[in-house]
Design a protein around this motif. Structure first.
Motif, PDB file in Angstrom:
ATOM      1  N   ARG A   1      12.061 -26.963 -31.826  1.00 62.88           N
ATOM      2  CA  ARG A   1      11.836 -27.511 -33.171  1.00 62.88           C
ATOM      3  C   ARG A   1      13.018 -27.223 -34.091  1.00 62.88           C
ATOM      4  O   ARG A   1      13.487 -28.093 -34.825  1.00 62.88           O
ATOM      5  CB  ARG A   1      10.555 -26.946 -33.762  1.00 62.88           C
ATOM      6  N   LEU A   2      13.489 -25.977 -34.057  1.00 57.86           N
ATOM      7  CA  LEU A   2      14.609 -25.626 -34.920  1.00 57.86           C
ATOM      8  C   LEU A   2      15.885 -26.326 -34.472  1.00 57.86           C
ATOM      9  O   LEU A   2      16.690 -26.747 -35.309  1.00 57.86           O
ATOM     10  CB  LEU A   2      14.820 -24.116 -34.954  1.00 57.86           C
ATOM     11  N   LEU A   3      16.059 -26.487 -33.175  1.00 59.46           N
ATOM     12  CA  LEU A   3      17.236 -27.194 -32.672  1.00 59.46           C
ATOM     13  C   LEU A   3      17.244 -28.633 -33.176  1.00 59.46           C
ATOM     14  O   LEU A   3      18.263 -29.119 -33.682  1.00 59.46           O
ATOM     15  CB  LEU A   3      17.238 -27.159 -31.144  1.00 59.46           C
ATOM     16  N   TYR A   4      16.108 -29.320 -33.092  1.00 57.44           N
ATOM     17  CA  TYR A   4      16.020 -30.698 -33.582  1.00 57.44           C
ATOM     18  C   TYR A   4      16.168 -30.749 -35.098  1.00 57.44           C
ATOM     19  O   TYR A   4      16.790 -31.671 -35.630  1.00 57.44           O
ATOM     20  CB  TYR A   4      14.715 -31.358 -33.147  1.00 57.44           C
ATOM     21  N   LEU A   5      15.624 -29.763 -35.804  1.00 56.74           N
ATOM     22  CA  LEU A   5      15.785 -29.712 -37.259  1.00 56.74           C
ATOM     23  C   LEU A   5      17.255 -29.482 -37.627  1.00 56.74           C
ATOM     24  O   LEU A   5      17.744 -30.032 -38.619  1.00 56.74           O
ATOM     25  CB  LEU A   5      14.905 -28.616 -37.860  1.00 56.74           C
ATOM     26  N   GLY A   6      17.965 -28.713 -36.813  1.00 63.74           N
ATOM     27  CA  GLY A   6      19.397 -28.529 -37.023  1.00 63.74           C
ATOM     28  C   GLY A   6      20.154 -29.833 -36.871  1.00 63.74           C
ATOM     29  O   GLY A   6      21.030 -30.158 -37.672  1.00 63.74           O
ATOM     30  N   TYR A   7      19.811 -30.597 -35.816  1.00 61.53           N
ATOM     31  CA  TYR A   7      20.438 -31.913 -35.629  1.00 61.53           C
ATOM     32  C   TYR A   7      20.134 -32.820 -36.815  1.00 61.53           C
ATOM     33  O   TYR A   7      21.022 -33.484 -37.357  1.00 61.53           O
ATOM     34  CB  TYR A   7      19.933 -32.598 -34.356  1.00 61.53           C
ATOM     35  N   LEU A   8      18.879 -32.866 -37.224  1.00 62.43           N
ATOM     36  CA  LEU A   8      18.464 -33.712 -38.334  1.00 62.43           C
ATOM     37  C   LEU A   8      19.182 -33.306 -39.625  1.00 62.43           C
ATOM     38  O   LEU A   8      19.635 -34.170 -40.384  1.00 62.43           O
ATOM     39  CB  LEU A   8      16.945 -33.638 -38.527  1.00 62.43           C
ATOM     40  N   THR A   9      19.294 -32.010 -39.855  1.00 66.46           N
ATOM     41  CA  THR A   9      19.980 -31.524 -41.050  1.00 66.46           C
ATOM     42  C   THR A   9      21.432 -31.977 -41.061  1.00 66.46           C
ATOM     43  O   THR A   9      21.953 -32.412 -42.095  1.00 66.46           O
ATOM     44  CB  THR A   9      19.886 -29.986 -41.136  1.00 66.46           C
ATOM     45  N   GLY A  10      22.078 -31.897 -39.918  1.00 64.74           N
ATOM     46  CA  GLY A  10      23.471 -32.352 -39.826  1.00 64.74           C
ATOM     47  C   GLY A  10      23.618 -33.833 -40.085  1.00 64.74           C
ATOM     48  O   GLY A  10      24.527 -34.275 -40.802  1.00 64.74           O
ATOM     49  N   VAL A  11      22.708 -34.627 -39.530  1.00 64.41           N
ATOM     50  CA  VAL A  11      22.775 -36.085 -39.702  1.00 64.41           C
ATOM     51  C   VAL A  11      22.470 -36.475 -41.148  1.00 64.41           C
ATOM     52  O   VAL A  11      23.197 -37.264 -41.763  1.00 64.41           O
ATOM     53  CB  VAL A  11      21.814 -36.790 -38.717  1.00 64.41           C
ATOM     54  N   VAL A  12      21.392 -35.928 -41.701  1.00 65.74           N
ATOM     55  CA  VAL A  12      21.033 -36.235 -43.091  1.00 65.74           C
ATOM     56  C   VAL A  12      22.130 -35.743 -44.035  1.00 65.74           C
ATOM     57  O   VAL A  12      22.514 -36.441 -44.981  1.00 65.74           O
ATOM     58  CB  VAL A  12      19.656 -35.638 -43.454  1.00 65.74           C
TER      59      VAL A  12
ATOM     60  N   GLY B   1      23.736 -27.505 -40.504  1.00 60.92           N
ATOM     61  CA  GLY B   1      23.097 -28.110 -39.331  1.00 60.92           C
ATOM     62  C   GLY B   1      23.900 -27.907 -38.065  1.00 60.92           C
ATOM     63  O   GLY B   1      23.365 -27.530 -37.020  1.00 60.92           O
ATOM     64  N   ALA B   2      25.215 -28.117 -38.150  1.00 60.38           N
ATOM     65  CA  ALA B   2      26.073 -27.924 -36.977  1.00 60.38           C
ATOM     66  C   ALA B   2      26.137 -26.456 -36.580  1.00 60.38           C
ATOM     67  O   ALA B   2      26.003 -26.113 -35.398  1.00 60.38           O
ATOM     68  CB  ALA B   2      27.476 -28.463 -37.260  1.00 60.38           C
ATOM     69  N   ALA B   3      26.321 -25.582 -37.547  1.00 62.68           N
ATOM     70  CA  ALA B   3      26.440 -24.152 -37.244  1.00 62.68           C
ATOM     71  C   ALA B   3      25.159 -23.604 -36.629  1.00 62.68           C
ATOM     72  O   ALA B   3      25.211 -22.863 -35.635  1.00 62.68           O
ATOM     73  CB  ALA B   3      26.791 -23.381 -38.512  1.00 62.68           C
ATOM     74  N   VAL B   4      24.020 -23.954 -37.199  1.00 65.62           N
ATOM     75  CA  VAL B   4      22.747 -23.462 -36.668  1.00 65.62           C
ATOM     76  C   VAL B   4      22.526 -23.983 -35.251  1.00 65.62           C
ATOM     77  O   VAL B   4      22.127 -23.227 -34.358  1.00 65.62           O
ATOM     78  CB  VAL B   4      21.578 -23.853 -37.598  1.00 65.62           C
ATOM     79  N   THR B   5      22.793 -25.237 -35.030  1.00 69.90           N
ATOM     80  CA  THR B   5      22.589 -25.818 -33.702  1.00 69.90           C
ATOM     81  C   THR B   5      23.471 -25.131 -32.664  1.00 69.90           C
ATOM     82  O   THR B   5      22.993 -24.733 -31.602  1.00 69.90           O
ATOM     83  CB  THR B   5      22.880 -27.329 -33.741  1.00 69.90           C
ATOM     84  N   PHE B   6      24.744 -24.964 -32.968  1.00 66.23           N
ATOM     85  CA  PHE B   6      25.646 -24.321 -32.014  1.00 66.23           C
ATOM     86  C   PHE B   6      25.292 -22.858 -31.795  1.00 66.23           C
ATOM     87  O   PHE B   6      25.272 -22.380 -30.662  1.00 66.23           O
ATOM     88  CB  PHE B   6      27.103 -24.453 -32.466  1.00 66.23           C
ATOM     89  N   ARG B   7      25.038 -22.123 -32.872  1.00 64.16           N
ATOM     90  CA  ARG B   7      24.731 -20.696 -32.742  1.00 64.16           C
ATOM     91  C   ARG B   7      23.405 -20.467 -32.021  1.00 64.16           C
ATOM     92  O   ARG B   7      23.288 -19.558 -31.209  1.00 64.16           O
ATOM     93  CB  ARG B   7      24.700 -20.030 -34.116  1.00 64.16           C
TER      94      ARG B   7
END
Length: 135
Positions: free
Chosen positions: A108-119, A66-72
């Motif tokens: 959408r993918l950015l928010y899903l990245g955040y959600l993935t990191g939190v979950v 989640g963190a890597a996808v969001t940053f990249r």
């Protein structure tokens, strides 16, 4: 005036190329996020059936993905905007508009990245308790 038309066509083609690169990147990173979620689901099942601690480990993987996808993804989008400005494909006002209203698939993918990191962080910290409650 005739020389301006090929430049405009070339500029439009370059903009389309930048958007195509963005959409390919969104799809690639979307598949990576999906793989992290599927790994977590499989790990949950495996943890319940074998009494091992795979689910917590999958939380760590989810948090990392989640963190890597969001940053990249953010870095890629900012790079594309910088390229468009440098090559004078967009004006500064258009660039500001793109900052305020990026493509929906990107958001959408950015928010899903955040959600993935939190979950993933929640699973990493409390996954063993969840497995214990269900199995």
């Amino acid at each position: 005036m005739n020389a301006a038309k090929p430049n405009m066509a070339t500029g439009e083609a370059r903009i389309e190329s930048l958007y195509a690169d963005l959409y390919r990147t969104v799809i690639r990173f979307g598949l990576l996020i999906a793989a992290a979620w599927l790994f977590a689901a499989f790990s949950f099942y495996l943890s319940g059936k074998t009494s091992t601690d795979w689910f917590n480990r999958s939380g760590a993987v989810m948090a990392l993905v989640g963190a890597a996808v969001t940053f990249r993804l953010t870095n890629f989008y900012q790079g594309a905007l910088a390229t468009a400005l440098k090559e004078e494909l967009v004006s500064v006002s258009r660039e500001m508009e793109l900052h305020l209203e990026p493509p929906k698939s990107y958001l959408r993918l950015l928010y899903l990245g955040y959600l993935t990191g939190v979950v993933g962080t929640g699973i990493w910290g409390y996954g063993d308790l969840l497995v214990g409650l269900i199995f």
